[in-house]
Enzyme design. Structure first.
Site, PDB file in Angstrom:
ATOM      1  N   PRO A  78       0.832  -1.214   0.000  1.00  0.00           N
ATOM      2  CA  PRO A  78       0.000   0.000   0.000  1.00  0.00           C
ATOM      3  C   PRO A  78       0.860   1.255   0.000  1.00  0.00           C
ATOM      4  CG  PRO A  78      -0.925  -1.612   1.489  1.00  0.00           C
ATOM      5  CD  PRO A  78       0.385  -2.183   1.010  1.00  0.00           C
ATOM      6  N   CYS A  79       0.480   2.217  -0.869  1.00  0.00           N
ATOM      7  CA  CYS A  79       1.372   3.344  -1.137  1.00  0.00           C
ATOM      8  C   CYS A  79       0.904   4.655  -0.522  1.00  0.00           C
ATOM      9  CB  CYS A  79       1.516   3.533  -2.644  1.00  0.00           C
ATOM     10  SG  CYS A  79      -0.042   3.925  -3.476  1.00  0.00           S
ATOM     11  N   GLN A  80      -0.223   4.644   0.219  1.00  0.00           N
ATOM     12  CA  GLN A  80      -0.765   5.919   0.687  1.00  0.00           C
ATOM     13  C   GLN A  80       0.224   6.704   1.538  1.00  0.00           C
ATOM     14  OE1 GLN A  80      -2.276   3.000   0.694  1.00  0.00           O
ATOM     15  NE2 GLN A  80      -4.426   3.171   0.128  1.00  0.00           N
ATOM     16  N   PHE A  82       3.334   6.946   1.114  1.00  0.00           N
ATOM     17  CA  PHE A  82       4.393   7.538   0.294  1.00  0.00           C
ATOM     18  C   PHE A  82       3.857   8.551  -0.717  1.00  0.00           C
ATOM     19  CE2 PHE A  82       6.211   3.135   1.011  1.00  0.00           C
ATOM     20  CZ  PHE A  82       7.137   3.538   1.958  1.00  0.00           C
ATOM     21  N   SER A  83       2.546   8.530  -0.964  1.00  0.00           N
ATOM     22  CA  SER A  83       1.969   9.314  -2.046  1.00  0.00           C
ATOM     23  C   SER A  83       2.168  10.803  -1.846  1.00  0.00           C
ATOM     24  CB  SER A  83       0.466   9.005  -2.170  1.00  0.00           C
ATOM     25  OG  SER A  83      -0.136   9.838  -3.130  1.00  0.00           O
TER      26      SER A  83
END
Length: 345
Positions: A78-80, A82-83
């Site tokens: 899950p990238c939230q 780092f976004s």
């Protein structure tokens, strides 16, 4: 013989679906926390073993049975956290999930590891102040892998979307290969959508190579346009292609826009912006005064017409927003196949 894949944080399986498009790979395990996405994954990967649960709770003993059986581990944690459009909180627990990927790699010992994430990862640090990208690299190197990372643009590989992602490739044999662009010019939103009628449920004949590549069943799955409220339609009507909430007259109310992609109308003759949840952002179809349907978003993400998305409309949009475009996965898979072909030479 097909090489075997484990797909971690698999979601609906866009990454592994792309690998399988090459005909050189088969997916033997998909793992994800979100049960709704896994139902979609199973519908489109009917022969793959699926495990629903928190990967941090899956013990090494579970993965030991895959040692020597999986050639490749692919993962899109899950990238939230780092976004660039999020809070980028260094203490976001999702930022440390790459450690779980490396833990599983240490048990399974695949020949190749591929990790996909948002470009924002490249400028993030851990709570201890370490550079995240360098920690991923050094942790894999400590396991004996050669590791490189590179930013890839999905539209270079036939995806009608300017979606950038950082791709880590690690190999035990020291070979690293990244795909070169596969199309002479970008596929546009119009190229992707022009044979999908506004409301009818049967495709028009394919009009270009992209539509031929996407074609499958004649009836259109997941194509139910949303009937927006009159005030929403009025706002959308004022936004030109490439415009956003700033183009909406004040008297119509600007829909709480802050981000540049709120009320963004897609351009017909260019690749799409990065597709997120189109209903949350109110992304507008290039021609019609509505958000794109699930099938239209799937086309922009390069999911073929046989791929069926399950769940509520809201959840279907989130599943697509989270997914790796299959054609990007296919391009990466082609490079991984070259690495594996040199294995042991």
């Amino acid at each position: 013989m097909k090489y075997k894949i484990i797909d971690l944080f698999c979601g609906i399986g866009g990454f592994s679906y792309g690998f399988e498009m090459t005909k050189h790979f088969e997916t033997i395990l998909g793992v994800d926390f979100w049960d709704v996405a896994l139902k979609t994954f199973s519908r489109n990967h009917p022969k793959t073993n699926v495990v629903q649960g928190d990967v941090t709770k899956l013990e090494n003993s579970f993965f030991e049975s895959y040692e020597g059986k999986a050639d490749v581990i692919i993962a899109g944690p899950p990238c939230q956290g780092f976004s660039m459009s999020g809070k980028r909180d260094v203490f976001d627990v999702r930022n440390s999930l790459f450690h779980e990927v490396i833990r599983i790699v240490s048990v399974v010992k695949p020949k190749v590891v591929v990790i996909e994430n948002v470009v924002g990862l490249l400028s993030m640090r851990t709570p201890e102040g370490k550079d995240v990208k360098e920690e991923i690299k050094s942790d894999l190197e400590n396991l004996g892998y050669k590791v490189e990372y590179k930013v890839l643009l999905a539209s270079d590989y036939g995806v009608p979307q300017n979606r950038k992602r950082v791709i880590f490739i690690a190999s035990l044999n020291g070979e690293i290969d990244y795909p070169k662009p596969t199309v002479p010019h970008p596929v546009t939103v119009g190229d992707a959508l022009s044979n999908i009628p506004e409301k009818d449920k049967i495709y028009l004949p394919p009009q270009n190579d992209y539509q031929k590549l996407m074609s499958g069943r004649p009836d259109i799955l997941n194509h139910n346009p949303i009937n927006h409220a009159a005030n929403i339609v009025a706002r959308m009507h004022t936004v030109p292609q490439g415009g956003n909430w700033k183009d909406i007259p004040i008297e119509l109310g600007q829909g709480g826009g802050v981000h540049s992609n709120n009320y963004r109308r897609l351009k017909w003759d260019e690749p799409s912006i990065t597709i997120k949840h189109v209903s949350k952002s109110m992304i507008i179809h290039p021609i019609y005064d509505r958000t794109p349907t699930i099938r239209e978003v799937a086309r922009i993400q390069s999911f073929d017409d046989n791929f069926e998305i399950l769940g509520t409309i809201y959840n279907q949009h989130q599943q697509l927003a989270n997914a790796v475009p299959p054609l990007l996965g296919k391009a990466i898979a082609t490079s991984v196949y070259k690495i594996l072909q040199k294995y042991g030479d």
